[in-house]
Design a protein around this motif. Structure first.
Motif, PDB file in Angstrom:
ATOM      1  N   ALA A 266       0.822  -1.209   0.000  1.00 13.62           N
ATOM      2  CA  ALA A 266       0.000   0.000   0.000  1.00 13.62           C
ATOM      3  C   ALA A 266       0.855   1.258   0.000  1.00 13.62           C
ATOM      4  CB  ALA A 266      -0.939  -0.010   1.207  1.00 13.62           C
ATOM      5  N   ALA A 267       2.057   1.190   0.599  1.00 13.18           N
ATOM      6  CA  ALA A 267       2.925   2.369   0.667  1.00 13.18           C
ATOM      7  C   ALA A 267       3.277   2.888  -0.711  1.00 13.18           C
ATOM      8  CB  ALA A 267       4.200   2.022   1.442  1.00 13.18           C
ATOM      9  N   TYR A 268       3.364   1.985  -1.708  1.00 13.09           N
ATOM     10  CA  TYR A 268       3.678   2.418  -3.068  1.00 13.09           C
ATOM     11  C   TYR A 268       2.616   3.389  -3.573  1.00 13.09           C
ATOM     12  CZ  TYR A 268       4.184   2.224  -8.145  1.00 13.09           C
ATOM     13  OH  TYR A 268       4.318   2.576  -9.469  1.00 13.09           O
ATOM     14  N   TYR A 269       1.345   3.074  -3.312  1.00 15.62           N
ATOM     15  CA  TYR A 269       0.250   3.911  -3.816  1.00 15.62           C
ATOM     16  C   TYR A 269       0.053   5.168  -2.978  1.00 15.62           C
ATOM     17  CZ  TYR A 269      -0.452  -0.137  -6.654  1.00 15.62           C
ATOM     18  OH  TYR A 269      -0.239  -1.159  -7.544  1.00 15.62           O
ATOM     19  N   ALA A 270       0.473   5.111  -1.721  1.00 19.57           N
ATOM     20  CA  ALA A 270       0.417   6.315  -0.898  1.00 19.57           C
ATOM     21  C   ALA A 270       1.385   7.365  -1.413  1.00 19.57           C
ATOM     22  CB  ALA A 270       0.735   5.965   0.554  1.00 19.57           C
ATOM     23  N   GLU A 271       2.515   6.909  -1.973  1.00 17.45           N
ATOM     24  CA  GLU A 271       3.540   7.832  -2.480  1.00 17.45           C
ATOM     25  C   GLU A 271       3.311   8.220  -3.936  1.00 17.45           C
ATOM     26  OE1 GLU A 271       7.107   9.040  -4.545  1.00 17.45           O
ATOM     27  OE2 GLU A 271       6.128   7.087  -4.815  1.00 17.45           O
ATOM     28  N   LEU A 272       2.538   7.411  -4.666  1.00 19.77           N
ATOM     29  CA  LEU A 272       2.390   7.607  -6.108  1.00 19.77           C
ATOM     30  C   LEU A 272       1.901   9.007  -6.502  1.00 19.77           C
ATOM     31  CD1 LEU A 272       2.662   6.272  -8.875  1.00 19.77           C
ATOM     32  CD2 LEU A 272       0.314   5.424  -8.625  1.00 19.77           C
ATOM     33  N   PRO A 273       0.920   9.601  -5.810  1.00 24.57           N
ATOM     34  CA  PRO A 273       0.472  10.944  -6.210  1.00 24.57           C
ATOM     35  C   PRO A 273       1.571  12.002  -6.135  1.00 24.57           C
ATOM     36  CG  PRO A 273      -1.151   9.916  -4.779  1.00 24.57           C
ATOM     37  CD  PRO A 273       0.075   9.051  -4.741  1.00 24.57           C
ATOM     38  N   ASN A 274       2.594  11.776  -5.327  1.00 25.51           N
ATOM     39  CA  ASN A 274       3.706  12.726  -5.253  1.00 25.51           C
ATOM     40  C   ASN A 274       4.549  12.698  -6.522  1.00 25.51           C
ATOM     41  OD1 ASN A 274       2.986  13.427  -2.607  1.00 25.51           O
ATOM     42  ND2 ASN A 274       4.191  11.738  -1.750  1.00 25.51           N
ATOM     43  N   ARG A 275       4.536  11.565  -7.237  1.00 25.57           N
ATOM     44  CA  ARG A 275       5.271  11.446  -8.498  1.00 25.57           C
ATOM     45  C   ARG A 275       4.400  11.763  -9.698  1.00 25.57           C
ATOM     46  NH1 ARG A 275       6.670   6.965 -10.355  1.00 25.57           N
ATOM     47  NH2 ARG A 275       5.719   5.415  -8.970  1.00 25.57           N
ATOM     48  N   LEU A 276       3.138  11.326  -9.632  1.00 24.77           N
ATOM     49  CA  LEU A 276       2.226  11.495 -10.761  1.00 24.77           C
ATOM     50  C   LEU A 276       0.944  12.150 -10.263  1.00 24.77           C
ATOM     51  CD1 LEU A 276       2.585   7.949 -12.388  1.00 24.77           C
ATOM     52  CD2 LEU A 276       3.921   9.988 -12.869  1.00 24.77           C
ATOM     53  N   ALA A 277       0.806  13.440 -10.511  1.00 23.43           N
ATOM     54  CA  ALA A 277      -0.363  14.165 -10.020  1.00 23.43           C
ATOM     55  C   ALA A 277      -1.646  13.643 -10.664  1.00 23.43           C
ATOM     56  CB  ALA A 277      -0.208  15.658 -10.296  1.00 23.43           C
ATOM     57  N   ARG A 278      -1.576  13.324 -11.950  1.00 20.69           N
ATOM     58  CA  ARG A 278      -2.754  12.807 -12.659  1.00 20.69           C
ATOM     59  C   ARG A 278      -2.327  11.634 -13.531  1.00 20.69           C
ATOM     60  NH1 ARG A 278      -5.997  17.343 -15.776  1.00 20.69           N
ATOM     61  NH2 ARG A 278      -7.360  15.517 -16.023  1.00 20.69           N
TER      62      ARG A 278
END
Length: 354
Positions: A266-278
């Motif tokens: 789950a940590a991967y997806y918690a951080e994902l918006p910081n790399r890819l806004a949309r």
């Protein structure tokens, strides 16, 4: 380079033809294009298709190169076929660059074919035939209908192959594909996970019709690449990546048919918006399926590994969607590496308990 090349087909040698064909049709949505059963000790083959992907499955007889491959490696991707616009020039350059001759050029009107050695025991089959021919010629098997096959689950084409090589061989193998095949070196990376590590180099034909990710283990502690090399019995194809235009729909359909995929924390997806806004796909849908996402200067890349169903736990399949992206998910490689290692660790735990 004269004689442009593209990936044309792949051939697996398998111990149980019916079971492997059933998996690819029932679970992965492939369609049978040709079946050539034989009696006695002769080889039997089935050719399957989806999109522009052509997969030949061969159950060898009691002797011959197919049987030798199975004895050494178990079920595996043994031949990668290239279509050539000028087979003889491609063959001449490959041999001059050090490729081992398997079958010199021969003509079967109106088709030219040849075969040379690749990495380890992998063979590259070369085929040249007129573009308007209504069939695709597979050496040793026959002809199958040309043209896209209805992609029931959305798998369109082969994106790339991942090939594992022993420690110290990566530079030599990459240089060989550059010299003998005219491939270009387009990407290189080192991934470290604790004491485990791997180095990789991506080489591709000039029109990107054939792309190989070459990988060698490089860590102080053995990891999944060492595992593959040991269980497979040397260098070989670890996985084939199949491209779709909608990874959410394809992975969802594959999962519904029983295909299991690697778990992503789950940590991967918690951080994902910081790399890819949309992203093209909603984050919750990516997370539910375990799909990874990355971005380069051309667009987005989505990818996921299927768990291995191979008898030795070696070969597996990757699903890829390119929404403009042309690279290989540098930010995802570590996550994919870790996901595959978790799968191997869990499998090891199960075996130790049983």
């Amino acid at each position: 380079m004269n004689g442009a090349i593209r990936c044309d087909h792949v051939q697996f040698y398998v111990e149980d033809l019916c079971a492997t064909a059933e998996e690819l049709t029932a679970a992965y949505g492939f369609v049978e294009l040709l079946a050539e059963p034989s009696g006695g000790t002769a080889a039997r083959s089935v050719v399957l298709g989806q999109g522009s992907i052509v997969v030949a499955l061969t159950e060898p007889g009691a002797a011959g190169p197919g049987r030798d491959f199975l004895d050494a490696h178990g079920d595996g991707l043994a031949r990668i076929g290239f279509s050539c616009t000028d087979l003889r020039s491609v063959y001449a350059r490959a041999v001059a660059g050090g490729a081992r001759v398997i079958e010199p050029p021969r003509r079967f009107r109106p088709v030219w074919m040849a075969a040379v050695g690749g990495v380890g025991d992998v063979v590259h089959t070369l085929v040249e035939q007129p573009p308007d021919t209504p069939t695709v010629f597979l050496p040793g098997i026959g002809s199958v209908p040309r043209g896209p096959v209805h992609a029931e689950l959305g798998l369109q084409e082969i994106d790339h192959f991942a090939i594992c090589v022993p420690p110290g061989e990566l530079a030599r193998v990459a240089a060989h594909y550059q010299l003998a095949w005219g491939f270009e070196r387009i990407f290189a990376e080192r991934i470290e996970v604790g004491a485990q590590a791997m180095d990789s180099v991506v080489v591709a034909s000039r029109d990107r019709g054939a792309v190989f990710t070459l990988i060698e283990p490089a860590g102080a502690q053995p990891g999944q690449i060492d595992y593959f090399l040991g269980r497979h019995g040397g260098a070989g194809v670890q996985h084939m990546a199949l491209r779709t235009n909608d990874i959410v729909a394809t992975v969802g359909a594959l999962a519904a048919r029983g295909v299991k995929f690697g778990h992503t924390p789950a940590a991967y997806y918690a951080e994902l918006p910081n790399r890819l806004a949309r992203t093209r796909h909603e984050l919750l849908r990516l997370r539910r399926l375990g799909v990874l996402a990355d971005r380069d200067h051309n667009g987005d890349l989505y990818q996921i590994f299927a768990q291995s169903g191979h008898p030795r736990g070696t070969y597996f399949t990757e699903i890829v969607e390119r929404d403009g992206a042309t690279t290989f998910g540098a930010n995802n490689v570590k996550a994919l590496f870790e996901a595959k290692q978790r799968e191997l660790d869990q499998d090891s735990d199960v075996r130790s308990v049983s």
